[in-house]
Design a protein around this motif. Structure first.
Motif, PDB file in Angstrom:
ATOM      1  N   LYS A  55       0.831  -1.543  -0.132  1.00  0.00           N
ATOM      2  CA  LYS A  55      -0.454   0.354   0.126  1.00  0.00           C
ATOM      3  C   LYS A  55       1.123   1.219  -0.213  1.00  0.00           C
ATOM      4  CE  LYS A  55      -3.235  -2.319   2.910  1.00  0.00           C
ATOM      5  NZ  LYS A  55      -2.720  -3.474   3.374  1.00  0.00           N
ATOM      6  N   LEU A  56       0.559   1.895  -0.884  1.00  0.00           N
ATOM      7  CA  LEU A  56       1.058   3.630  -0.350  1.00  0.00           C
ATOM      8  C   LEU A  56      -0.035   4.290   0.144  1.00  0.00           C
ATOM      9  CD1 LEU A  56       2.734   6.328  -2.024  1.00  0.00           C
ATOM     10  CD2 LEU A  56       1.243   6.073  -3.198  1.00  0.00           C
ATOM     11  N   GLU A  57       0.212   5.186   1.261  1.00  0.00           N
ATOM     12  CA  GLU A  57      -0.316   5.174   2.598  1.00  0.00           C
ATOM     13  C   GLU A  57      -0.783   7.210   1.872  1.00  0.00           C
ATOM     14  OE1 GLU A  57      -2.060   6.237   6.874  1.00  0.00           O
ATOM     15  OE2 GLU A  57      -0.214   5.119   6.158  1.00  0.00           O
ATOM     16  N   VAL A  58      -1.773   7.775   1.536  1.00  0.00           N
ATOM     17  CA  VAL A  58      -2.101   8.925   1.260  1.00  0.00           C
ATOM     18  C   VAL A  58      -2.860   9.677   2.571  1.00  0.00           C
ATOM     19  CG1 VAL A  58      -3.432  10.411  -0.407  1.00  0.00           C
ATOM     20  CG2 VAL A  58      -2.197   8.215  -1.414  1.00  0.00           C
ATOM     21  N   HIS A  59      -2.273  10.371   2.752  1.00  0.00           N
ATOM     22  CA  HIS A  59      -2.447  11.445   4.150  1.00  0.00           C
ATOM     23  C   HIS A  59      -2.527  12.941   3.591  1.00  0.00           C
ATOM     24  CE1 HIS A  59      -2.834  11.908   8.652  1.00  0.00           C
ATOM     25  NE2 HIS A  59      -1.899  13.197   8.157  1.00  0.00           N
ATOM     26  N   ARG A  60      -3.717  13.854   4.138  1.00  0.00           N
ATOM     27  CA  ARG A  60      -3.228  14.665   4.345  1.00  0.00           C
ATOM     28  C   ARG A  60      -3.923  15.554   5.690  1.00  0.00           C
ATOM     29  NH1 ARG A  60      -4.599  16.322  -1.107  1.00  0.00           N
ATOM     30  NH2 ARG A  60      -5.157  14.480  -2.578  1.00  0.00           N
ATOM     31  N   ALA A  61      -3.267  16.626   5.642  1.00  0.00           N
ATOM     32  CA  ALA A  61      -3.541  17.156   6.953  1.00  0.00           C
ATOM     33  C   ALA A  61      -5.145  17.688   6.791  1.00  0.00           C
ATOM     34  CB  ALA A  61      -3.052  18.349   6.708  1.00  0.00           C
ATOM     35  N   ALA A  62      -6.025  17.486   5.869  1.00  0.00           N
ATOM     36  CA  ALA A  62      -7.559  18.118   6.344  1.00  0.00           C
ATOM     37  C   ALA A  62      -8.567  17.122   7.223  1.00  0.00           C
ATOM     38  CB  ALA A  62      -7.794  18.480   5.107  1.00  0.00           C
ATOM     39  N   ASN A  63      -7.955  15.801   6.671  1.00  0.00           N
ATOM     40  CA  ASN A  63      -8.216  14.304   7.206  1.00  0.00           C
ATOM     41  C   ASN A  63      -8.193  14.008   8.425  1.00  0.00           C
ATOM     42  OD1 ASN A  63      -9.473  14.258   4.236  1.00  0.00           O
ATOM     43  ND2 ASN A  63      -7.681  12.728   4.176  1.00  0.00           N
ATOM     44  N   VAL A  64      -9.235  14.483   9.394  1.00  0.00           N
ATOM     45  CA  VAL A  64      -8.448  13.825  10.524  1.00  0.00           C
ATOM     46  C   VAL A  64      -9.223  12.739  11.184  1.00  0.00           C
ATOM     47  CG1 VAL A  64      -9.480  14.567  13.668  1.00  0.00           C
ATOM     48  CG2 VAL A  64      -9.175  16.536  11.190  1.00  0.00           C
ATOM     49  N   ARG A  65      -8.094  12.215  11.197  1.00  0.00           N
ATOM     50  CA  ARG A  65      -8.171  10.592  11.886  1.00  0.00           C
ATOM     51  C   ARG A  65      -7.129  10.404  13.429  1.00  0.00           C
ATOM     52  NH1 ARG A  65      -5.804   6.559   7.278  1.00  0.00           N
ATOM     53  NH2 ARG A  65      -5.094   8.815   6.231  1.00  0.00           N
ATOM     54  N   ALA A  66      -7.414   9.164  14.355  1.00  0.00           N
ATOM     55  CA  ALA A  66      -6.845   9.011  14.917  1.00  0.00           C
ATOM     56  C   ALA A  66      -5.507   8.373  14.964  1.00  0.00           C
ATOM     57  CB  ALA A  66      -7.938   7.773  16.047  1.00  0.00           C
ATOM     58  N   GLU A  67      -5.675   7.520  13.944  1.00  0.00           N
ATOM     59  CA  GLU A  67      -4.066   6.714  13.272  1.00  0.00           C
ATOM     60  C   GLU A  67      -3.847   6.338  11.824  1.00  0.00           C
ATOM     61  OE1 GLU A  67      -1.845   2.737  15.496  1.00  0.00           O
ATOM     62  OE2 GLU A  67      -3.725   3.645  16.294  1.00  0.00           O
ATOM     63  N   LEU A  68      -2.996   7.102  11.836  1.00  0.00           N
ATOM     64  CA  LEU A  68      -2.358   6.170  10.043  1.00  0.00           C
ATOM     65  C   LEU A  68      -1.602   5.009  10.447  1.00  0.00           C
ATOM     66  CD1 LEU A  68       0.148   9.507  10.315  1.00  0.00           C
ATOM     67  CD2 LEU A  68      -1.682   9.020   9.332  1.00  0.00           C
ATOM     68  N   LEU A  69      -2.262   4.853   9.094  1.00  0.00           N
ATOM     69  CA  LEU A  69      -2.215   3.005   9.053  1.00  0.00           C
ATOM     70  C   LEU A  69      -0.579   2.629   9.082  1.00  0.00           C
ATOM     71  CD1 LEU A  69      -4.453   2.336   5.396  1.00  0.00           C
ATOM     72  CD2 LEU A  69      -4.508   1.054   8.289  1.00  0.00           C
ATOM     73  N   PHE A  70       0.438   3.170   8.849  1.00  0.00           N
ATOM     74  CA  PHE A  70       1.681   2.702   8.348  1.00  0.00           C
ATOM     75  C   PHE A  70       2.059   2.623  10.144  1.00  0.00           C
ATOM     76  CE2 PHE A  70       2.993   7.211   8.769  1.00  0.00           C
ATOM     77  CZ  PHE A  70       4.356   7.377  10.108  1.00  0.00           C
ATOM     78  N   ARG A  71       1.475   3.297  11.288  1.00  0.00           N
ATOM     79  CA  ARG A  71       1.848   2.588  11.901  1.00  0.00           C
ATOM     80  C   ARG A  71       1.689   1.345  12.231  1.00  0.00           C
ATOM     81  NH1 ARG A  71       0.544   8.706  13.771  1.00  0.00           N
ATOM     82  NH2 ARG A  71       2.400   9.668  13.332  1.00  0.00           N
ATOM     83  N   HIS A  72       0.741   1.223  12.089  1.00  0.00           N
ATOM     84  CA  HIS A  72       0.206  -0.612  12.119  1.00  0.00           C
ATOM     85  C   HIS A  72      -0.266  -1.803  11.548  1.00  0.00           C
ATOM     86  CE1 HIS A  72      -3.539   0.400  11.348  1.00  0.00           C
ATOM     87  NE2 HIS A  72      -3.877   1.385  11.813  1.00  0.00           N
ATOM     88  N   ASP A  73       0.310  -1.395   9.805  1.00  0.00           N
ATOM     89  CA  ASP A  73       0.098  -1.893   9.018  1.00  0.00           C
ATOM     90  C   ASP A  73       1.717  -2.983   8.550  1.00  0.00           C
ATOM     91  OD1 ASP A  73      -0.613  -3.315   6.517  1.00  0.00           O
ATOM     92  OD2 ASP A  73      -2.289  -1.606   5.806  1.00  0.00           O
ATOM     93  N   PRO A  74       1.818  -3.509   8.191  1.00  0.00           N
ATOM     94  CA  PRO A  74       3.181  -3.861   7.845  1.00  0.00           C
ATOM     95  C   PRO A  74       2.722  -3.907   6.162  1.00  0.00           C
ATOM     96  CG  PRO A  74       2.526  -5.843   8.727  1.00  0.00           C
ATOM     97  CD  PRO A  74       1.220  -4.543   9.065  1.00  0.00           C
TER      98      PRO A  74
END
Length: 115
Positions: A46-65
């Motif tokens: 996966k290529l995780e796409v993260h935008r500052a405008a998207n508010v979520r508790a945790e990013l995927l890369f921190r727990h998805d190998p």
């Protein structure tokens, strides 16, 4: 969508359950590369796409190998490659290089995809 070289057919589910990713991939004709949006729970690169405008508790890369890189508009610290959201050339280059590495390491997957 259509062009002078290809066309795309969209299928309406009409209340049917969403097919599994494996079912959808079986329906594709031979492709050199398949880019998938969604299916974030699948065990695929996966290529995780993260935008500052998207508010979520945790990013995927921190727990998805299976996250192999991140594209973002914020500063993130990670051992993974991190790209700016608008750095299309670098992101595309990474995706192609990663696909080539997978193909070189897993000829069995390439042969299965060619059937």
């Amino acid at each position: 969508m259509t062009s002078s070289r290809r066309w795309v057919l969209m299928h309406e589910l009409r209340g049917e359950p969403e097919p599994a990713l494996s079912e959808l991939l079986e329906r594709l004709s031979h492709c050199d590369l398949v880019l998938i949006e969604g299916f974030k729970r699948e065990e695929i690169p996966k290529l995780e796409v993260h935008r500052a405008a998207n508010v979520r508790a945790e990013l995927l890369f921190r727990h998805d190998p299976h996250v192999v890189a991140i594209a973002t508009d914020v500063g993130l610290e990670s051992k993974l490659p991190v790209f700016g959201l608008n750095d299309i050339e670098a992101i595309a280059g990474f995706v192609l290089e990663h696909a080539e590495r997978i193909a070189a390491l897993s000829p069995r997957l390439v042969r299965r995809a060619q059937r």
